[in-house]
Enzyme design. Structure first.
Site, PDB file in Angstrom:
ATOM      1  N   PHE B  51       0.946  -1.312  -0.055  1.00 51.58           N
ATOM      2  CA  PHE B  51       0.098  -0.104  -0.046  1.00 51.58           C
ATOM      3  C   PHE B  51       0.797   1.282  -0.062  1.00 51.58           C
ATOM      4  O   PHE B  51       1.674   1.355   0.946  1.00 51.58           O
ATOM      5  CB  PHE B  51      -0.875   0.086   1.358  1.00 51.58           C
ATOM      6  CG  PHE B  51      -1.795  -1.162   1.311  1.00 51.58           C
ATOM      7  CD1 PHE B  51      -3.075  -1.250   0.886  1.00 51.58           C
ATOM      8  CD2 PHE B  51      -1.367  -2.387   1.893  1.00 51.58           C
ATOM      9  CE1 PHE B  51      -3.932  -2.496   1.227  1.00 51.58           C
ATOM     10  CE2 PHE B  51      -2.211  -3.605   1.863  1.00 51.58           C
ATOM     11  CZ  PHE B  51      -3.670  -3.414   1.434  1.00 51.58           C
ATOM     12  N   GLU B  52       0.595   2.213  -0.852  1.00 57.11           N
ATOM     13  CA  GLU B  52       1.763   3.448  -0.897  1.00 57.11           C
ATOM     14  C   GLU B  52       1.702   3.946   0.025  1.00 57.11           C
ATOM     15  O   GLU B  52       2.798   4.909   0.499  1.00 57.11           O
ATOM     16  CB  GLU B  52       1.263   4.031  -2.138  1.00 57.11           C
ATOM     17  CG  GLU B  52      -0.380   4.881  -2.266  1.00 57.11           C
ATOM     18  CD  GLU B  52      -0.570   5.009  -3.510  1.00 57.11           C
ATOM     19  OE1 GLU B  52       0.107   5.704  -4.692  1.00 57.11           O
ATOM     20  OE2 GLU B  52      -1.932   5.050  -3.899  1.00 57.11           O
ATOM     21  N   VAL B  53       0.460   4.192   0.999  1.00 59.08           N
ATOM     22  CA  VAL B  53       0.870   4.803   2.358  1.00 59.08           C
ATOM     23  C   VAL B  53       1.920   4.448   3.103  1.00 59.08           C
ATOM     24  O   VAL B  53       2.668   5.315   3.884  1.00 59.08           O
ATOM     25  CB  VAL B  53      -0.541   4.829   3.111  1.00 59.08           C
ATOM     26  CG1 VAL B  53      -0.751   3.420   3.631  1.00 59.08           C
ATOM     27  CG2 VAL B  53      -0.838   5.480   3.998  1.00 59.08           C
TER      28      VAL B  53
END
Lengths: 297, 262, 297, 262
Positions: B51-53
């Site tokens: 997840f890019e977060v």
């Protein structure tokens, strides 16, 4: 070092004058410093340049309130609801004012901050090749088989964290997005925190300290300061608040009304917190991390 | 087997089938979060989500996620880190599959999520790339999900936020230095489009039950090629639907009202 | 994922063949994987390229044992004692063999690893300007007002950490040097750990996990595997061991004798640990970090 | 006031006086660790120490350090991080003072810690830069400490690991793009050399008690300039000595045997 502890109003007054380049919302969806953004709106800050990765509603609010001259970001909208209506009105109709948009991708904005942190003009990357973003942001350029990403240098980074001490040693956990690079790239950091703790807590785990304290100019004890965004261990995301904001901000009049209710008509974050149903959002089941043993003898 | 499902549930089920066991999946916002959850609990038990977060997981979050950064997505995460570290893995070619939401897609799989009309004064300012362009350029293969409307499936997008197969000539991506393989499918509310392995234009591969090739072509903004072996898309199975409803119990993402988001 | 748990001998046999580029000793003075290095020596590994920042005695030992073809590092010696005598003999006399030296600075080796992690040919920096290091390392070049640092891409990074689980989720604390970038840049990571713990420990604090588990190919439960270097919470640095090594390694014969005593004549790290006075080095006063609350509901 | 102290104690005392209150000090290996401790507990109570291993502190470690990475240096640290983050602060001009140990220094303050003789087949292979070149190039000002021997203080070093004032011409650093101000002093076992603010060559500023200008000049490999106001270096005060001995109780760094290290 002393004297960093202050109210959000004081921090914004002292460290975010008109025209400041502000990195904010750097952890993406969590830990968004809405309280700091709302204080900028109340103080009628103007001509800000906002820097961030994706912005979940906060940039939209600052744009709608007329605080913003330029947006340097990868995405501006409302993550669970879609478009940013104030952002649309500003770009499509110049309302309440025209803004400059410097498009990035999530990766390129991180690199732009690392470039500033390491004091180089820019960094190369393999992302962005073939994207028209290269045609609209002059800070991104083809260079041979690569793209050169110009440094982005915030005057100030504003973060919200789970806990900090009065000297500005900040602990945050959960996904961090571009928080670390934003703090290192910025000249100064404003830390808002759920809990103000003693240094015996922060220094018990120096690996969790986000930034060098020498960058931190203000510490604001601001419980709930990230609402409606989530704070691991403290608050769930308030999805319906985002939905209501999306619906009300579809029209300029609706946005003005929302702004009066939630920002201009509210003295500060403590007052704001009395107007939401904080208890339904509060995280009550604890999941403490296993301790690390820093013993030395 | 139930016959009642929403178009979004159909999209999630189809998207989940794109995930292979063992894949490292770059999970985008919204429906892909559900697709990862469905696949992981069915045919792809060792698929991991990135997840890019700044998260990696090997199982879906235990409760509903409004965003990838919601607290349940952090519990039992395998890694909570900086976004740039997640992007590093993708740049290294370690992401097998990415998902990107699109506002507009064209014949060659290029996505526009930036500007409808002139960038200087757009008719519609869309949110922007987010990590979309990064996924489009760097992941090994990717899939986009969107509502099938003639205004969204256009001959050529006016602005390429996330490059697909470019101008559609063979080898366009390689010639332009793009590391990943590009889009393999567009999953819409009506059908599934697929791309040839070497790039080029989208081909209608399957039509969702209750819809027709003609309807799909009418709702597509270019003269859509149809595969010789075009089929009907398999309906969501009852176990797929059960999984979707487990992770989206209130239909936040998968009911009719979800369509109005944006 | 399973099957990562193995002995150091197995890990080196499987993942460090002759000619491997190995990043090791990445946390600078602490957490140096001496046990892994000694196993490479016992297995008579040859033609390694060693990558690291400063190396406190370990590179010197590998060089003296004839395992090394090339050193890519900022500093090779003995931090508390001075020069690396095996390193000197190799460079000055080709003994036991000639080695190639690719000089770096601490900053430039970090950047070289970030370049590899981000899959770009190199990164620019403002360090190295005016240094003759530019004349001896072809991977560092003037480029306008900057220096271009070529990517350094290790085949494998070997780390020693305080704790890890069998799937390779590694927790380390204290200063980390270039450990994170080495793990991200390498194709594979070998993790040695003081404590092998369950995933309920590692996953209780995902922010402390050093690398994506997908990079980790081997987990070795190797208590004391960093001796004589320090391990926060576990072992103090064994200064006199470094002193004795410096004195004995002044001559080639002395080094051979040291090697026989401490490496070749020792079956494994467990045996080695019976030959040192571990109890005087063990840290017994605990300083647990304050827990972070990862609660989500 | 005691009259008995070692040359290393003299060097540490003099080095500590280079630290100003409020300075962020990039603390190198060995003697500088003691110099920071002495200064912090005397005239520079708000000086912070930055350690390339990845630490920031506002007080000395409570026990003896053999290296900056020893466990006592982590306890009560203000930041434990990656080395590249520490280097970032220095690149930004936030490091007021750095310390570098040198094997050879020349007239213009350039240091060699890499090769005596040809790099292809050196007479002596020295350990290398470590963070030395980074400090030399990026810190605002820096100081080097070394044993005063004619073979170590040379007209021109054959290999510049860490650049000082280059060829000694005014503005050499600025012309070559070096961000920091360069060396301000060389502290030896016999004396203190200082550099003019705009760069150039080292000038004898003070001679340690018990030594003479002639002796210093004889032990220096070039025709050393002597300041008009050359003085005797102030002896270590009793409180300086007490502090040094507190942090180096066994004389690991500051007794005669320490000289043989390397």
């Amino acid at each position: 070092m002393t004297g960093k502890l202050m109210t959000m109003a004081e921090a914004i007054r002292q460290f975010v004058p008109d025209g400041t380049t502000v990195a904010i919302g750097t952890a993406l969806e969590p830990l968004i410093p809405f309280a700091a953004g709302h204080e900028m709106i109340r103080q009628r800050r103007r001509d800000l340049e906002l820097v961030g990765p994706i912005s979940d509603a906060l940039f939209d609010q600052l744009i709608g309130a007329g605080c913003v001259r330029c947006v340097t970001a990868a995405w501006v909208g409302n993550v669970s609801e879609g478009l940013g209506h104030c952002y649309r009105r500003a770009c499509e109709q110049g309302m309440p004012r025209d803004i400059e948009v410097r498009d990035h991708t999530n990766f390129s904005i991180a690199l732009a901050l690392w470039a500033a942190a390491w004091k180089v003009p820019g960094l190369p990357t393999r992302t962005l090749l073939g994207s028209d973003i290269l045609t609209t942001n002059p800070g991104l350029r083809h260079a041979g088989d690569l793209v050169e990403v110009d440094a982005v240098h915030p005057d100030v980074a504003i973060v919200h964290v789970q806990r900090a001490d009065a000297d500005g040693r900040a602990h945050a956990w959960g996904p961090l997005g571009i928080t670390e690079e934003a703090g290192l790239a910025a000249d100064a950091v404003i830390v808002g925190c759920e809990e103000l703790v003693g240094s015996e807590v922060t220094l018990s785990d120096p690996n969790r300290i986000l930034f060098p304290e020498t960058k931190v100019v203000a510490v604001v004890h601001e419980p709930g300061g990230a609402h409606p965004s989530p704070v691991q261990g403290h608050f769930k995301r308030d999805h319906s608040f985002y939905r209501d904001y999306a619906q009300q901000s579809r029209s300029a009049a609706g946005f003005e009304s929302w702004l009066n209710t939630w920002v201009l008509g509210v003295a500060d974050r403590a007052t704001y917190m009395t107007r939401i149903d904080a208890s339904s959002l509060r995280i009550t089941k604890h999941r403490p991390s296993a301790p690390a043993d820093y013993g030395d003898e | 087997m139930t016959n009642s499902y929403t178009p979004q549930e159909m999209m999630v089920a189809v998207a989940s089938r794109e995930i292979r066991d063992g894949d490292l999946v770059f999970v985008g916002m919204r429906l892909p979060i559900l697709a990862y959850a469905v696949a992981r609990n069915a045919h792809a038990p060792t698929a991991r989500g990135l997840f890019e977060v700044g998260l990696m997981r090997d199982q879906p979050a235990a409760s509903f996620l409004g965003t990838m950064g919601d607290p349940p997505n952090v519990v039992e995460a395998l890694w909570a880190t900086r976004m740039s570290n997640v992007m590093a893995l993708m740049a290294q070619g370690r992401v097998d599959l990415g998902f990107i939401g699109g506002a507009e897609v064209d014949r060659f799989g290029n996505l526009n999520t930036s500007y409808v009309g002139s960038p200087r004064r757009p008719t519609v300012k869309l949110p922007g790339s987010g990590g979309g362009a990064d996924i489009a350029i760097l992941s090994r293969r990717w899939v986009t999900l969107m509502s099938h409307e003639r205004r969204r499936l256009v001959e050529r997008v006016s602005f390429v936020t996330s490059p697909g197969h470019g101008d559609g000539t063979p080898g366009w991506r390689k010639r332009n230095g793009l590391l990943g393989g590009g889009p393999v499918a567009v999953i819409t509310t009506l059908c599934v489009l697929r791309f040839p392995e070497q790039g080029g234009e989208a081909i209608l591969a399957s039509v969702h039950p209750g819809h027709s090739v003609d309807e799909v072509r009418a709702e597509t903004g270019w003269d859509l090629k149809v595969a010789d072996d075009v089929t009907e898309t398999s309906e969501p199975t009852s176990s797929e639907l059960a999984a979707i409803r487990q992770f989206d119990p209130d239909g936040f993402w998968t009911t009719a009202s979800a369509v109005t988001k944006g």
